[in-house]
Motif scaffolding. Structure first.
Motif, mmCIF file in Angstrom:
data_model
loop_
_atom_site.group_PDB
_atom_site.id
_atom_site.type_symbol
_atom_site.label_atom_id
_atom_site.label_comp_id
_atom_site.label_asym_id
_atom_site.label_seq_id
_atom_site.Cartn_x
_atom_site.Cartn_y
_atom_site.Cartn_z
ATOM 1 N N GLY A 1 -9.123 -3.840 2.810
ATOM 2 C CA GLY A 1 -7.816 -3.668 2.346
ATOM 3 C C GLY A 1 -7.421 -2.555 4.508
ATOM 4 O O GLY A 1 -6.836 -2.027 4.106
ATOM 5 N N CYS A 2 -8.757 -3.600 4.813
ATOM 6 C CA CYS A 2 -8.797 -2.468 6.213
ATOM 7 C C CYS A 2 -7.289 -2.822 7.365
ATOM 8 O O CYS A 2 -6.282 -2.508 7.860
ATOM 9 C CB CYS A 2 -9.814 -3.593 6.794
ATOM 10 S SG CYS A 2 -9.525 -5.147 7.348
ATOM 11 N N ARG A 3 -6.224 -4.411 6.309
ATOM 12 C CA ARG A 3 -5.252 -4.334 7.008
ATOM 13 C C ARG A 3 -4.059 -3.595 6.981
ATOM 14 O O ARG A 3 -2.741 -3.179 7.330
ATOM 15 C CB ARG A 3 -4.638 -5.954 6.064
ATOM 16 C CG ARG A 3 -5.460 -7.449 6.934
ATOM 17 C CD ARG A 3 -4.844 -6.978 8.220
ATOM 18 N NE ARG A 3 -5.640 -8.617 8.877
ATOM 19 C CZ ARG A 3 -5.014 -8.566 10.851
ATOM 20 N NH1 ARG A 3 -4.824 -7.456 11.563
ATOM 21 N NH2 ARG A 3 -5.832 -9.539 10.706
ATOM 22 N N GLY A 4 -4.259 -2.695 5.698
ATOM 23 C CA GLY A 4 -3.287 -1.751 5.105
ATOM 24 C C GLY A 4 -4.691 -0.517 5.686
ATOM 25 O O GLY A 4 -3.008 0.920 5.150
ATOM 26 N N ALA A 5 -5.238 -0.016 5.854
ATOM 27 C CA ALA A 5 -5.820 1.392 6.248
ATOM 28 C C ALA A 5 -5.425 1.907 7.133
ATOM 29 O O ALA A 5 -4.337 2.142 9.037
ATOM 30 C CB ALA A 5 -6.966 0.931 6.459
ATOM 31 N N VAL B 1 0.777 -1.426 -0.216
ATOM 32 C CA VAL B 1 0.046 0.382 0.052
ATOM 33 C C VAL B 1 1.449 1.187 -0.029
ATOM 34 O O VAL B 1 0.912 1.959 -0.351
ATOM 35 C CB VAL B 1 -0.619 -0.128 1.110
ATOM 36 C CG1 VAL B 1 -1.732 1.698 1.122
ATOM 37 C CG2 VAL B 1 -2.091 -1.577 1.208
ATOM 38 N N ALA B 2 1.952 1.145 0.361
ATOM 39 C CA ALA B 2 2.741 2.227 0.713
ATOM 40 C C ALA B 2 3.559 2.507 -0.969
ATOM 41 O O ALA B 2 3.806 3.309 -1.198
ATOM 42 C CB ALA B 2 3.896 2.295 1.368
ATOM 43 N N LEU B 3 3.945 1.472 -1.982
ATOM 44 C CA LEU B 3 4.189 1.750 -3.258
ATOM 45 C C LEU B 3 2.782 2.124 -3.668
ATOM 46 O O LEU B 3 3.429 3.664 -4.570
ATOM 47 C CB LEU B 3 4.903 0.653 -3.040
ATOM 48 C CG LEU B 3 5.426 -0.348 -2.681
ATOM 49 C CD1 LEU B 3 5.354 -1.567 -3.386
ATOM 50 C CD2 LEU B 3 6.902 0.380 -2.560
ATOM 51 N N LEU B 4 1.557 2.312 -3.435
ATOM 52 C CA LEU B 4 0.568 2.543 -4.155
ATOM 53 C C LEU B 4 0.799 4.653 -4.241
ATOM 54 O O LEU B 4 0.312 4.984 -4.418
ATOM 55 C CB LEU B 4 -0.393 1.864 -4.210
ATOM 56 C CG LEU B 4 -0.959 0.032 -4.488
ATOM 57 C CD1 LEU B 4 -2.391 0.221 -3.848
ATOM 58 C CD2 LEU B 4 -0.195 0.843 -6.412
ATOM 59 N N LYS B 5 0.942 4.726 -2.302
ATOM 60 C CA LYS B 5 1.175 5.765 -1.720
ATOM 61 C C LYS B 5 1.674 6.588 -2.409
ATOM 62 O O LYS B 5 2.017 7.544 -3.375
ATOM 63 C CB LYS B 5 1.030 6.188 -0.787
ATOM 64 C CG LYS B 5 -0.391 5.088 0.595
ATOM 65 C CD LYS B 5 0.291 5.744 2.388
ATOM 66 C CE LYS B 5 -1.034 5.249 2.433
ATOM 67 N NZ LYS B 5 -0.711 5.547 4.412
ATOM 68 N N LYS B 6 3.303 5.506 -3.100
ATOM 69 C CA LYS B 6 4.393 6.509 -3.866
ATOM 70 C C LYS B 6 3.910 7.522 -4.669
ATOM 71 O O LYS B 6 4.437 7.541 -6.164
ATOM 72 C CB LYS B 6 5.345 5.508 -3.595
ATOM 73 C CG LYS B 6 6.098 5.389 -2.188
ATOM 74 C CD LYS B 6 7.551 4.920 -2.260
ATOM 75 C CE LYS B 6 8.152 5.583 -2.431
ATOM 76 N NZ LYS B 6 10.197 4.874 -3.266
ATOM 77 N N ALA C 1 -4.384 5.637 3.890
ATOM 78 C CA ALA C 1 -4.834 4.902 3.064
ATOM 79 C C ALA C 1 -7.100 4.394 3.764
ATOM 80 O O ALA C 1 -6.384 4.480 5.312
ATOM 81 C CB ALA C 1 -4.150 3.877 2.947
ATOM 82 N N TYR C 2 -7.835 4.650 3.462
ATOM 83 C CA TYR C 2 -9.020 4.619 3.856
ATOM 84 C C TYR C 2 -10.208 3.119 3.774
ATOM 85 O O TYR C 2 -9.852 2.911 2.600
ATOM 86 C CB TYR C 2 -10.662 5.490 3.903
ATOM 87 C CG TYR C 2 -11.362 5.662 4.541
ATOM 88 C CD1 TYR C 2 -11.686 5.321 5.675
ATOM 89 C CD2 TYR C 2 -12.744 5.731 3.427
ATOM 90 C CE1 TYR C 2 -13.700 5.563 5.690
ATOM 91 C CE2 TYR C 2 -13.783 4.728 3.848
ATOM 92 C CZ TYR C 2 -13.939 5.197 4.907
ATOM 93 O OH TYR C 2 -15.346 5.611 5.642
ATOM 94 N N ALA C 3 -10.710 2.926 4.850
ATOM 95 C CA ALA C 3 -11.528 1.256 4.614
ATOM 96 C C ALA C 3 -12.523 1.132 6.000
ATOM 97 O O ALA C 3 -12.549 2.152 6.149
ATOM 98 C CB ALA C 3 -10.012 0.241 4.577
ATOM 99 N N GLY C 4 -13.572 1.419 4.488
ATOM 100 C CA GLY C 4 -15.326 0.848 5.792
ATOM 101 C C GLY C 4 -15.681 -0.108 5.814
ATOM 102 O O GLY C 4 -15.666 -1.258 4.899
ATOM 103 N N GLY C 5 -16.226 -0.336 6.658
ATOM 104 C CA GLY C 5 -16.508 -1.616 7.007
ATOM 105 C C GLY C 5 -18.193 -0.896 7.712
ATOM 106 O O GLY C 5 -18.788 -0.850 8.648
ATOM 107 N N LEU C 6 -19.111 -1.003 6.632
ATOM 108 C CA LEU C 6 -20.271 -0.340 6.967
ATOM 109 C C LEU C 6 -21.620 -0.818 7.356
ATOM 110 O O LEU C 6 -22.397 -0.015 8.253
ATOM 111 C CB LEU C 6 -20.765 1.338 5.647
ATOM 112 C CG LEU C 6 -19.584 1.991 5.030
ATOM 113 C CD1 LEU C 6 -19.747 2.470 4.183
ATOM 114 C CD2 LEU C 6 -18.731 2.169 6.420
ATOM 115 N N PHE C 7 -21.470 -1.801 7.178
ATOM 116 C CA PHE C 7 -22.920 -2.923 6.914
ATOM 117 C C PHE C 7 -22.598 -4.123 7.583
ATOM 118 O O PHE C 7 -21.552 -4.320 7.744
ATOM 119 C CB PHE C 7 -23.509 -2.834 5.650
ATOM 120 C CG PHE C 7 -23.387 -2.066 4.395
ATOM 121 C CD1 PHE C 7 -24.539 -1.408 5.194
ATOM 122 C CD2 PHE C 7 -22.777 -1.230 3.906
ATOM 123 C CE1 PHE C 7 -25.043 -0.361 4.206
ATOM 124 C CE2 PHE C 7 -22.705 -0.142 2.968
ATOM 125 C CZ PHE C 7 -24.366 0.248 3.315
#
Length: 390
Positions: free
Chosen positions: A150-154, A48-53, A121-127
């Motif tokens: 994606g919660c593990r990398g949020a 996820v850090a690489l995607l941030k870069k 990095a945001y992840a949502g568990g909404l339901f």
């Protein structure tokens, strides 16, 4: 809410050649690690850090807070490229678009969230939406929420709360620090394994009022991306994953079909009429879906940039193009699987990652077959029949 987990965020490379090089590097790393992510059931935080870069997690941060908001088509083409390597990772990367929801937060809250940098990095568990205890200054939240992709990398998580009189009955998203909740590992699925869409459990977590917002609510920031229909965009970024999966599967079919001989020593698969017809029809369907998808997106985006009102019909077309992309992309992957023959049934076959993952997006509530009906109803001037549509 405290945010210690976001105080040392990775920053994107400067826009231009450095950022494109970072993106290409991420794709190369992904090709080497996609089996690892699938086996462990989530995309690692260092990736996820690489995607941030590569700038994917500042693509929906408002410009006034240091973000570099991308036109939806530009962002989704990146998601499509990631998905052509690994669809599940593309799904996780697609949530680089989700900070558009944060525009409904008070401006001071947004300033606080982005104080450590725009790459979030945001992840949502909404339901299911849970009833929270309303107390002075906020909510005390307890419960379990599903599908937090994606919660593990949020860096920050969202949980869904049932609305009340103070929200005119509209549901809320409450933002919490990952350190304040528990990730419940229950993501045991056949497709999209690497999204790590586990459940989130909270036990008496206090969330201040200013850290809650109505999903798709009235933006407090006026920029082109906050004028673009947020819920339609949420459907689109998931649908484009299937277009990427289709591209990856079809490229594999073309590569195999281009071989001069088959494994039996006979004519190559590509010289068989059924193979040639199948590749041509699949290529046509994929390109047609892409043209409708991106063409509709660009038409609406131009209106958002010009601050021109976007009609219900135009929003319905965005949703229709998204649903069509998810279903057309799935058909293309199935065609590639059919062309591959018996060998493709093995778990280790290269097409399996595309097949298993590409079946999932069209199962999502925002892309299921009933959304065709809802879009058609709006085009006919009728009621959609689905909440929060388009």
């Amino acid at each position: 809410m405290t945010t210690p987990s976001v105080t040392d965020r990775m920053s994107a490379e400067p826009a231009g050649p450095d950022r494109e090089a970072a993106f290409v590097h991420a794709l190369d790393v992904l090709a080497d690690r996609r089996d690892e992510f699938n086996a462990q059931g989530y995309v690692s935080k260092d990736f996820v850090a690489l995607l941030k870069k590569a700038g994917m997690y500042r693509a929906s941060t408002p410009a006034q807070f240091g973000g570099e908001p991308m036109a939806p088509s530009d962002f989704m083409r990146l998601v499509e490229r990631v998905s052509a390597v690994d669809p599940a990772t593309g799904w996780v990367a697609s949530f680089g678009s989700s900070l558009v929801y944060f525009a409904a937060l008070p401006v001071e809250t947004q300033r606080k969230i982005y104080a450590a940098g725009p790459d979030l990095a945001y992840a949502g568990g909404l339901f299911p939406m849970q009833e929270a205890e309303k107390v002075d200054g906020g909510y005390v939240c307890s419960g379990v929420w599903q599908f937090a992709s994606g919660c593990r990398g949020a860096d920050i998580l969202g949980i869904g709360l049932a609305g009340g009189p103070q929200t005119a009955g509209k549901p809320l998203t409450a933002l919490v620090d990952p350190a304040d909740v528990e990730i419940v590992e229950n993501w045991d699925v056949a497709g999209m394994k690497a999204t790590g869409s586990h459940a989130v459990r909270a036990d008496g977590v206090f969330v201040p009022d200013e850290m809650t917002f109505v999903r798709g609510g009235e933006p407090q920031i006026d920029e082109p991306l906050t004028r673009y229909p947020a819920l339609a965009y949420a459907a689109q970024v998931l649908a484009v994953v299937t277009l990427g999966a289709a591209r990856g599967a079809l490229d594999y079919a073309i590569e195999v079909g281009s071989s001069r001989t088959s494994i039996t020593g006979g004519a190559s698969k590509g010289n068989r009429s059924t193979y040639k017809i199948g590749v041509a029809e699949a290529e046509a369907e994929l390109r047609a879906a892409q043209t409708f998808f991106y063409g509709t997106t660009d038409t609406v985006w131009a209106k958002a940039v010009a601050a021109i009102e976007i009609s219900v019909e135009e929003q319905a077309l965005l949703r229709l193009a998204a649903t069509h992309a998810a279903h057309a992309g799935r058909r293309v992957v199935l065609r590639a699987f059919d062309l591959a023959g018996t060998g493709a049934i093995y778990q280790t076959h290269p097409l399996q990652r595309f097949l298993q993952d590409a079946l999932v997006p069209a199962q999502h509530a925002m892309l299921q077959t009933n959304t065709y009906e809802a879009a058609g109803a709006l085009l006919l001037g009728l009621e959609a029949g689905i909440p929060s549509f388009p």
